[in-house]
Design a protein around this motif. Structure first.
Motif, PDB file in Angstrom:
ATOM      1  N   ARG A  49       0.912  -1.027  -0.030  1.00  0.00           N
ATOM      2  CA  ARG A  49      -0.069  -0.104   0.054  1.00  0.00           C
ATOM      3  C   ARG A  49       0.851   1.338  -0.006  1.00  0.00           C
ATOM      4  O   ARG A  49       0.550   2.455  -0.383  1.00  0.00           O
ATOM      5  N   TYR A  50       1.881   1.139   0.577  1.00  0.00           N
ATOM      6  CA  TYR A  50       2.807   2.437   0.693  1.00  0.00           C
ATOM      7  C   TYR A  50       4.176   1.889   0.181  1.00  0.00           C
ATOM      8  O   TYR A  50       4.594   0.884   0.141  1.00  0.00           O
ATOM      9  N   ASP A  51       4.782   3.020  -0.375  1.00  0.00           N
ATOM     10  CA  ASP A  51       6.609   2.672  -0.921  1.00  0.00           C
ATOM     11  C   ASP A  51       7.236   2.639   0.297  1.00  0.00           C
ATOM     12  O   ASP A  51       6.762   2.976   1.452  1.00  0.00           O
ATOM     13  N   ASN A  55       5.062   6.919   1.280  1.00  0.00           N
ATOM     14  CA  ASN A  55       4.116   7.460   0.370  1.00  0.00           C
ATOM     15  C   ASN A  55       3.099   6.410  -0.092  1.00  0.00           C
ATOM     16  O   ASN A  55       3.387   5.028  -0.281  1.00  0.00           O
ATOM     17  N   ILE A  56       1.819   6.844  -0.373  1.00  0.00           N
ATOM     18  CA  ILE A  56       0.808   5.922  -0.896  1.00  0.00           C
ATOM     19  C   ILE A  56       1.009   5.488  -2.082  1.00  0.00           C
ATOM     20  O   ILE A  56       1.736   6.279  -3.172  1.00  0.00           O
ATOM     21  N   ASN A  57       0.878   4.268  -2.550  1.00  0.00           N
ATOM     22  CA  ASN A  57       1.097   3.686  -3.872  1.00  0.00           C
ATOM     23  C   ASN A  57      -0.058   3.487  -4.743  1.00  0.00           C
ATOM     24  O   ASN A  57      -0.793   2.738  -4.296  1.00  0.00           O
ATOM     25  N   GLU A  58      -0.298   4.626  -5.423  1.00  0.00           N
ATOM     26  CA  GLU A  58      -1.555   4.737  -6.159  1.00  0.00           C
ATOM     27  C   GLU A  58      -1.918   3.815  -6.964  1.00  0.00           C
ATOM     28  O   GLU A  58      -3.232   3.432  -7.099  1.00  0.00           O
ATOM     29  N   GLU A  59      -0.926   2.875  -7.256  1.00  0.00           N
ATOM     30  CA  GLU A  59      -1.365   1.691  -8.184  1.00  0.00           C
ATOM     31  C   GLU A  59      -1.834   0.550  -7.363  1.00  0.00           C
ATOM     32  O   GLU A  59      -2.786  -0.417  -8.053  1.00  0.00           O
ATOM     33  N   ASN A  63      -5.814   1.289  -2.824  1.00  0.00           N
ATOM     34  CA  ASN A  63      -5.641   2.806  -2.913  1.00  0.00           C
ATOM     35  C   ASN A  63      -6.545   3.275  -4.236  1.00  0.00           C
ATOM     36  O   ASN A  63      -6.377   4.545  -4.424  1.00  0.00           O
ATOM     37  N   ARG A  64      -7.368   2.505  -4.831  1.00  0.00           N
ATOM     38  CA  ARG A  64      -7.739   2.894  -5.980  1.00  0.00           C
ATOM     39  C   ARG A  64      -9.371   3.087  -5.576  1.00  0.00           C
ATOM     40  O   ARG A  64      -9.800   1.991  -5.345  1.00  0.00           O
ATOM     41  N   SER A  65      -9.834   4.202  -5.830  1.00  0.00           N
ATOM     42  CA  SER A  65     -11.229   4.592  -5.686  1.00  0.00           C
ATOM     43  C   SER A  65     -12.300   3.735  -6.250  1.00  0.00           C
ATOM     44  O   SER A  65     -13.261   3.406  -5.358  1.00  0.00           O
ATOM     45  N   GLU A  66     -11.769   3.217  -7.143  1.00  0.00           N
ATOM     46  CA  GLU A  66     -13.197   2.411  -7.954  1.00  0.00           C
ATOM     47  C   GLU A  66     -13.236   1.022  -7.402  1.00  0.00           C
ATOM     48  O   GLU A  66     -14.396   0.437  -7.632  1.00  0.00           O
TER      49      GLU A  66
END
Ligand code: SF4
Lengths: 198, 470
Positions: A49-51, A55-59, A63-66
């Motif tokens: 989830r975090y690098d 920091n948040i790992n957007e991939e 962490n993906r809002s959909e």
């Protein structure tokens, strides 16, 4: 002690199609130093989830809002490795109530059931189908009916039975606690001890 | 009577009751606990207002998160100190035997239990730790449980368990020179995959198993969980009885002889049926290493990383993800690959025999520059023995770091973390992502291969370094 009942779950799903996800990934060892069962949800899949810098790992799917919902759809042999029940507490702490795969590691499956998290085993091909479906259409609603032991996607006409041990099923449906059950057997346990040589 | 497996004999003798359509209520003879997976269980008992039913059947020790340096000082990390103190307080209140940090009987619970004679043939043994399977080497049904189950055992000395299926793994022939039981088990796991024995309890049998020492048998049983098995056991024999006869507490027990006679019947009957039967040939086992991020991703030390295999599991992304994490490529050889750390220790290879093998290889030699070598004995007893035999001195002269007992780099809950991106040859049991610290790259191997890496700073076939006199 009373447990939350599990009867029917209707939810969107979070896809995580990786095989052999071990409990060190679910909750890394450095987050195990607590003496309570609470607060593990925020570190679920921490290192994915975090690098490294935090920091948040957007991939990453969480962490993906959909992708939201209380059903995690994952790969084979989920929960292998360490027996840490913290893995289950992290998953339930995050808000999941069921995990779907074609196979689970034994200790993980037992721990899940003891915490009202339902491990749903479905055949490999259907797992593949379901995963593709929710990746492409994240709004898909999946229904898990424990009483009828069916997992269903109505608009797609998918409906698949899944196995549950009858005793475990009864406990989940009624919110029974296994320790209470064993405590109720005290006389039988004491009698067994008398005839049991070490 | 139907011929029965050893597993069935022990299991059936411990069933208090079979729940209809459900699991068995299984009586537990020995319960080991440690600081990480027990505090929530004791809290549970307090919430219910009940006591530990049979404190004398439980043995406790701090091992997972304790520091391996300056153990005489208070633990610096506040959270881990709180866990260690909670264990001591819980045991004191319940009357449970507890070997805390620095105690002469302290160590990794799966190393100390057998040393202290707490693990005996025919027992059912559980612990809130998946490597409880180690104790199967003594002909026991031993398996890991979760914290809710720890609470169950503390409260009732029983567990609700569904009986697993039976698998027999027969290993014929003899292991070659320089090949250890760690190589054997890595070989087996890489052949059947990390989930290959899920749902089964394994009995190891055959000539090669019979030839193994107790320490080596523990290494094999220890890693049963790495192929998904609930546990693994070996029928007790002369090797087992000799080991037990060397334990003071056992030897002074007047009932010992009677017990030995009884244990002699602990074996699978001829003709007993297993749900799955696998056969391996020990002479074809090479020194093994892993290249991926689960223990099933292993190969011969001089092998090449396979091209992606056709996957029969859901979630095939794992292969690529694994290699990316490890910084490796398909088709690559690992022989000669640089190594930054070497770790000798853990409940898999932290026993005296492992330290001896390692020391034998490195005696009179020095570590390669740039490699950090951590030697962490599995228990205080192992540490004392190593000192007495002069092994500690050999390690110091070679330039290794000699530490105090604990789980250490095996799961890196304490300070013994491998830095991100660094390669570690580790004698532990798991090469999962981040297992030895965030970003750490673990290559699992036996003690001989680890010793070879310590001397050369690269992945090296231990056979190449063995002396002609060996
Ligand atoms: S040495 Fe490693 S595998 Fe063994 S009990 Fe400790 S943490 Fe677990």
């Amino acid at each position: 002690m009373k447990r939350t009942k599990f009867t029917l779950l209707k939810s969107t799903c979070v896809p995580l199609p990786l095989a052999n996800i071990d409990t060190d990934q679910i909750i890394p060892a450095r987050f195990l130093s607590s003496t309570s069962r609470e607060g593990f949800g925020k570190n679920l899949f921490r290192d994915w989830r975090y690098d490294k810098k935090g920091n948040i790992n957007e991939e990453f799917v969480l962490n993906r809002s959909e992708y939201t919902g209380s059903i995690l759809v994952t790969g084979s042999n989920f929960g292998c490795g360490s027996s840490r029940e913290h893995a289950v507490w992290a998953i339930t702490g995050h808000g999941f109530r069921a995990v779907v795969s074609d196979s689970f590691a034994d200790i993980f499956a037992g721990n899940a059931l003891n915490n009202g998290l339902l491990p749903v085993v479905i055949p490999l091909e259907i797992l593949g189908e379901l995963t593709t479906l929710i990746i492409l259409k994240p709004e898909t609603i999946v229904t898990i009916d424990l009483g009828r032991q069916l997992i269903t996607v109505e608009e797609e006409g998918i409906s698949v039975p899944f196995p549950v041990n009858p005793f475990r099923k009864e406990c989940l449906l009624r919110g029974y606690d296994n320790i209470d059950y064993l405590l109720g057997m005290k006389d039988e346990i004491l009698a067994f001890e008398k005839r049991h040589s070490p | 009577m139907e011929p029965r497996t050893l597993f069935d004999k022990i299991w059936d003798a411990h069933v208090v009751k079979s729940v209809e359509g459900g699991p068995d209520v299984l009586y537990i003879d020995r319960h080991y606990i440690h600081e990480v997976t027990s505090p929530q269980a004791f809290n549970g008992l307090r919430q219910r207002g009940i006591e530990v039913l049979r404190p004398e059947r439980t043995v406790a020790m701090a091992d997972h998160n304790i520091p391996t340096a300056d153990q005489h000082l208070p633990i610096r990390d506040a959270v881990s100190r709180a866990q260690v103190e909670a264990l001591a307080a819980n045991c004191m209140a319940a009357g449970i035997e507890h070997f805390g940090i620095g105690h002469p009987n302290n160590g990794i619970v799966h190393v100390t239990g057998p040393e202290l004679g707490k693990t005996l043939p025919g027992m059912t043994i559980v612990c809130g730790d998946s490597h409880t399977s180690t104790h199967g080497a003594f002909g026991t049904i031993a398996f890991g449980i979760g914290t809710s189950e720890v609470e169950m055992v503390l409260a009732t000395q029983c567990l609700l368990q569904t009986k697993p299926a039976r698998m027999r793994i027969t290993v014929n022939g003899s292991l070659g020179r320089g090949v250890t039981s760690k190589d054997l088990i890595l070989y087996i796991i890489s052949s059947i995959s990390t989930g290959g024995a899920t749902g089964y309890f394994v009995e190891y049998a055959g000539e090669a198993i019979a030839q193994l020492s107790m320490e080596s048998r523990m290494t094999v049983c220890n890693m049963s969980i790495e192929m998904g098995a609930r546990g693994g056991l070996i029928a007790p024999d002369e090797v087992t009885f000799d080991y037990l006869s060397g334990i003071p507490s056992f030897n002074s027990d007047p009932g010992a002889v009677r017990l030995l006679e009884k244990w002699f019947s602990l074996r699978s009957d001829p003709g007993a049926v297993f749900d799955r039967d696998l056969v391996f040939d020990a002479s074809s086992v090479p020194p093994m290493i892993t290249w991926g991020t689960n223990p099933g991703m292993g190969m011969a030390i001089d092998g090449t990383i396979p091209e992606e295999e056709e996957s029969v599991t859901a979630g095939s992304d794992s292969y690529r993800k694994s290699l990316d994490y490890m910084g490796l490529k398909p088709g690559m050889k690992l022989l000669g690959h640089p190594v930054d750390y070497v770790f000798l220790g853990s409940c898999t290879n932290g026993r005296i025999e492992d330290l001896r093998a390692f020391a034998h290889m490195v005696e009179g030699r020095k570590k390669a520059p740039g490699v950090t070598v951590l030697i962490v004995p599995g228990s205080q007893q192992v540490a004392r023995q190593a000192e007495k035999e002069g092994l500690t001195e050999i390690f110091r002269r070679a330039g290794f770091e000699m530490r105090q007992p604990g789980c250490s780099s095996c799961l890196a809950m304490n300070d013994d973390k491998i830095p991100p991106g660094k390669y570690a040859v580790s004698t532990s049991n798991r090469n999962f992502e981040g297992r030895q610290g965030p970003g750490a790259r673990t290559i699992l191997a036996g003690p001989m291969t680890a010793a070879a890496a310590a001397l050369t700073g690269t992945i090296t076939n231990p056979m190449d370094l063995m002396r002609s006199s060996d």
